[in-house]
Scaffold this motif. Structure first.
Motif, mmCIF file in Angstrom:
data_model
loop_
_atom_site.group_PDB
_atom_site.id
_atom_site.type_symbol
_atom_site.label_atom_id
_atom_site.label_comp_id
_atom_site.label_asym_id
_atom_site.label_seq_id
_atom_site.Cartn_x
_atom_site.Cartn_y
_atom_site.Cartn_z
ATOM 1 N N THR A 196 0.827 -1.204 0.000
ATOM 2 C CA THR A 196 0.000 0.000 0.000
ATOM 3 C C THR A 196 0.864 1.258 0.000
ATOM 4 O OG1 THR A 196 -1.709 -1.199 1.211
ATOM 5 C CG2 THR A 196 -1.864 1.199 1.217
ATOM 6 N N GLU A 197 1.939 1.255 0.765
ATOM 7 C CA GLU A 197 2.836 2.412 0.815
ATOM 8 C C GLU A 197 3.501 2.638 -0.540
ATOM 9 O OE1 GLU A 197 4.639 5.725 2.462
ATOM 10 O OE2 GLU A 197 2.978 4.515 3.201
ATOM 11 N N TYR A 198 3.906 1.565 -1.202
ATOM 12 C CA TYR A 198 4.499 1.676 -2.534
ATOM 13 C C TYR A 198 3.491 2.270 -3.523
ATOM 14 C CZ TYR A 198 6.569 0.278 -6.975
ATOM 15 O OH TYR A 198 7.058 0.288 -8.250
ATOM 16 N N GLU A 199 2.261 1.782 -3.474
ATOM 17 C CA GLU A 199 1.219 2.310 -4.359
ATOM 18 C C GLU A 199 0.908 3.767 -4.035
ATOM 19 O OE1 GLU A 199 -1.976 -0.449 -3.762
ATOM 20 O OE2 GLU A 199 -1.116 -1.937 -5.127
ATOM 21 N N ARG A 200 0.916 4.130 -2.749
ATOM 22 C CA ARG A 200 0.648 5.510 -2.347
ATOM 23 C C ARG A 200 1.728 6.447 -2.890
ATOM 24 N NH1 ARG A 200 2.171 9.426 0.872
ATOM 25 N NH2 ARG A 200 3.904 8.223 1.678
ATOM 26 N N GLU A 201 2.990 6.030 -2.798
ATOM 27 C CA GLU A 201 4.078 6.857 -3.317
ATOM 28 C C GLU A 201 3.926 7.069 -4.818
ATOM 29 O OE1 GLU A 201 7.695 4.952 -2.119
ATOM 30 O OE2 GLU A 201 7.417 5.491 -0.010
ATOM 31 N N GLY A 202 3.522 6.020 -5.539
ATOM 32 C CA GLY A 202 3.285 6.166 -6.976
ATOM 33 C C GLY A 202 2.155 7.129 -7.263
ATOM 34 N N LEU A 203 1.093 7.069 -6.461
ATOM 35 C CA LEU A 203 -0.036 7.980 -6.657
ATOM 36 C C LEU A 203 0.346 9.420 -6.341
ATOM 37 C CD1 LEU A 203 -2.967 5.849 -5.217
ATOM 38 C CD2 LEU A 203 -2.567 6.457 -7.610
ATOM 39 N N VAL A 204 1.149 9.621 -5.300
ATOM 40 C CA VAL A 204 1.595 10.975 -4.957
ATOM 41 C C VAL A 204 2.421 11.557 -6.096
ATOM 42 C CG1 VAL A 204 3.134 12.271 -3.421
ATOM 43 C CG2 VAL A 204 1.458 10.705 -2.452
ATOM 44 N N ILE B 130 0.060 12.432 -8.882
ATOM 45 C CA ILE B 130 -0.713 13.639 -8.552
ATOM 46 C C ILE B 130 0.142 14.881 -8.749
ATOM 47 C CG2 ILE B 130 -1.746 14.917 -6.615
ATOM 48 C CD1 ILE B 130 -2.848 12.189 -5.650
ATOM 49 N N GLU B 131 1.400 14.829 -8.325
ATOM 50 C CA GLU B 131 2.295 15.973 -8.512
ATOM 51 C C GLU B 131 2.482 16.276 -9.998
ATOM 52 O OE1 GLU B 131 5.817 14.842 -6.414
ATOM 53 O OE2 GLU B 131 5.022 15.499 -4.468
ATOM 54 N N ALA B 132 2.646 15.235 -10.804
ATOM 55 C CA ALA B 132 2.821 15.435 -12.249
ATOM 56 C C ALA B 132 1.560 16.025 -12.863
ATOM 57 C CB ALA B 132 3.173 14.118 -12.926
ATOM 58 N N LEU B 133 0.397 15.529 -12.463
ATOM 59 C CA LEU B 133 -0.864 16.055 -13.005
ATOM 60 C C LEU B 133 -1.095 17.492 -12.560
ATOM 61 C CD1 LEU B 133 -3.152 12.922 -12.595
ATOM 62 C CD2 LEU B 133 -2.282 13.892 -14.730
ATOM 63 N N THR B 134 -0.727 17.809 -11.327
ATOM 64 C CA THR B 134 -0.872 19.180 -10.837
ATOM 65 C C THR B 134 0.027 20.125 -11.625
ATOM 66 O OG1 THR B 134 -1.397 18.368 -8.628
ATOM 67 C CG2 THR B 134 -0.680 20.660 -8.797
ATOM 68 N N ALA B 135 1.264 19.701 -11.886
ATOM 69 C CA ALA B 135 2.183 20.534 -12.677
ATOM 70 C C ALA B 135 1.638 20.721 -14.094
ATOM 71 C CB ALA B 135 3.573 19.905 -12.716
ATOM 72 N N THR B 136 1.105 19.672 -14.675
ATOM 73 C CA THR B 136 0.531 19.763 -16.019
ATOM 74 C C THR B 136 -0.659 20.701 -16.026
ATOM 75 O OG1 THR B 136 1.249 17.514 -16.504
ATOM 76 C CG2 THR B 136 -0.470 18.428 -17.913
ATOM 77 N N ARG B 137 -1.540 20.581 -15.018
ATOM 78 C CA ARG B 137 -2.702 21.466 -14.936
ATOM 79 C C ARG B 137 -2.259 22.932 -14.802
ATOM 80 N NH1 ARG B 137 -5.378 20.966 -9.772
ATOM 81 N NH2 ARG B 137 -4.170 22.783 -9.285
ATOM 82 N N TYR C 2 9.702 19.505 -11.727
ATOM 83 C CA TYR C 2 8.390 20.113 -11.930
ATOM 84 C C TYR C 2 8.479 21.642 -11.936
ATOM 85 C CZ TYR C 2 6.717 15.400 -11.317
ATOM 86 O OH TYR C 2 6.515 14.068 -11.466
ATOM 87 N N SER C 3 9.398 22.194 -11.158
ATOM 88 C CA SER C 3 9.625 23.642 -11.208
ATOM 89 C C SER C 3 10.152 24.037 -12.584
ATOM 90 C CB SER C 3 10.621 24.070 -10.130
ATOM 91 O OG SER C 3 10.109 23.827 -8.851
ATOM 92 N N PHE C 4 11.017 23.201 -13.157
ATOM 93 C CA PHE C 4 11.547 23.480 -14.489
ATOM 94 C C PHE C 4 10.435 23.437 -15.539
ATOM 95 C CE2 PHE C 4 13.548 22.121 -18.505
ATOM 96 C CZ PHE C 4 14.386 23.214 -18.694
ATOM 97 N N ILE C 5 9.528 22.463 -15.408
ATOM 98 C CA ILE C 5 8.399 22.385 -16.333
ATOM 99 C C ILE C 5 7.530 23.637 -16.204
ATOM 100 C CG2 ILE C 5 6.311 21.084 -16.914
ATOM 101 C CD1 ILE C 5 8.968 19.727 -17.730
#
Length: 163
Positions: free
Chosen positions: A45-53, A56-63, A120-123
């Protein structure tokens, strides 16, 4: 006869005690087994949570980048007339996005930079450069992981050409 009864009581008590020990042993084994299963589930579950985080960070940067691009007013874009003003826009955008400019070289309407910061800051910086009031393009770009920094930190060599 009295001794026989005492022996029977002793054997009965010993049998009950042994049965109790076996029962306690089984309960402890079951508890340890369940605890190990729960640890494995937690790790997965922790491994899956880290992947989701990370996702989410990538999607937030894209948005955020899409919001910047959607707000782009093409009427305000103009050709670069002054390389110093152009570099000033480039530098301020880098500062706003917590990107460090390590090295700069200017020639004609080209600015060659080496920058360091979070991926993500660079993007976000690229999106902000796209929304600058002057027309420019990235002529070359080379990204590499910054080995001396935390994960997702990069060093980028790039050339911006002003038009």
């Amino acid at each position: 006869m009295h001794e026989i009864i005492d022996e029977k009581k002793i054997f009965t008590l010993a049998g009950v005690f042994i049965a109790l020990l076996v029962a306690v042993g089984i309960v402890i084994w079951w508890y340890v087994h369940e605890l190990n299963n729960l640890r494995e589930e937690y790790d997965i579950t922790e491994y899956e949570r880290e992947g989701l985080v990370t996702e989410i960070e990538a999607l937030t940067a894209t948005r955020n980048n899409l919001e910047k691009l959607n707000g782009l007013n093409l009427d305000t874009i103009k050709p670069a007339t002054d390389i110093i003003e152009f570099y000033s826009h480039v530098r301020r955008a880098a500062e706003r996005n917590d990107i460090n400019i390590i090295k700069t070289q200017q020639s004609n309407k080209n600015i060659t930079l080496t920058v360091r910061g979070g991926y993500y800051s660079f993007i976000n910086l690229l999106g902000e450069w796209r929304a600058m009031p002057t027309v420019c393009k990235i002529s070359s770009l080379k990204l590499q992981k910054d080995k001396d920094a935390p994960a997702l930190f990069i060093i980028a060599d790039l050339t911006l050409t002003a038009y």
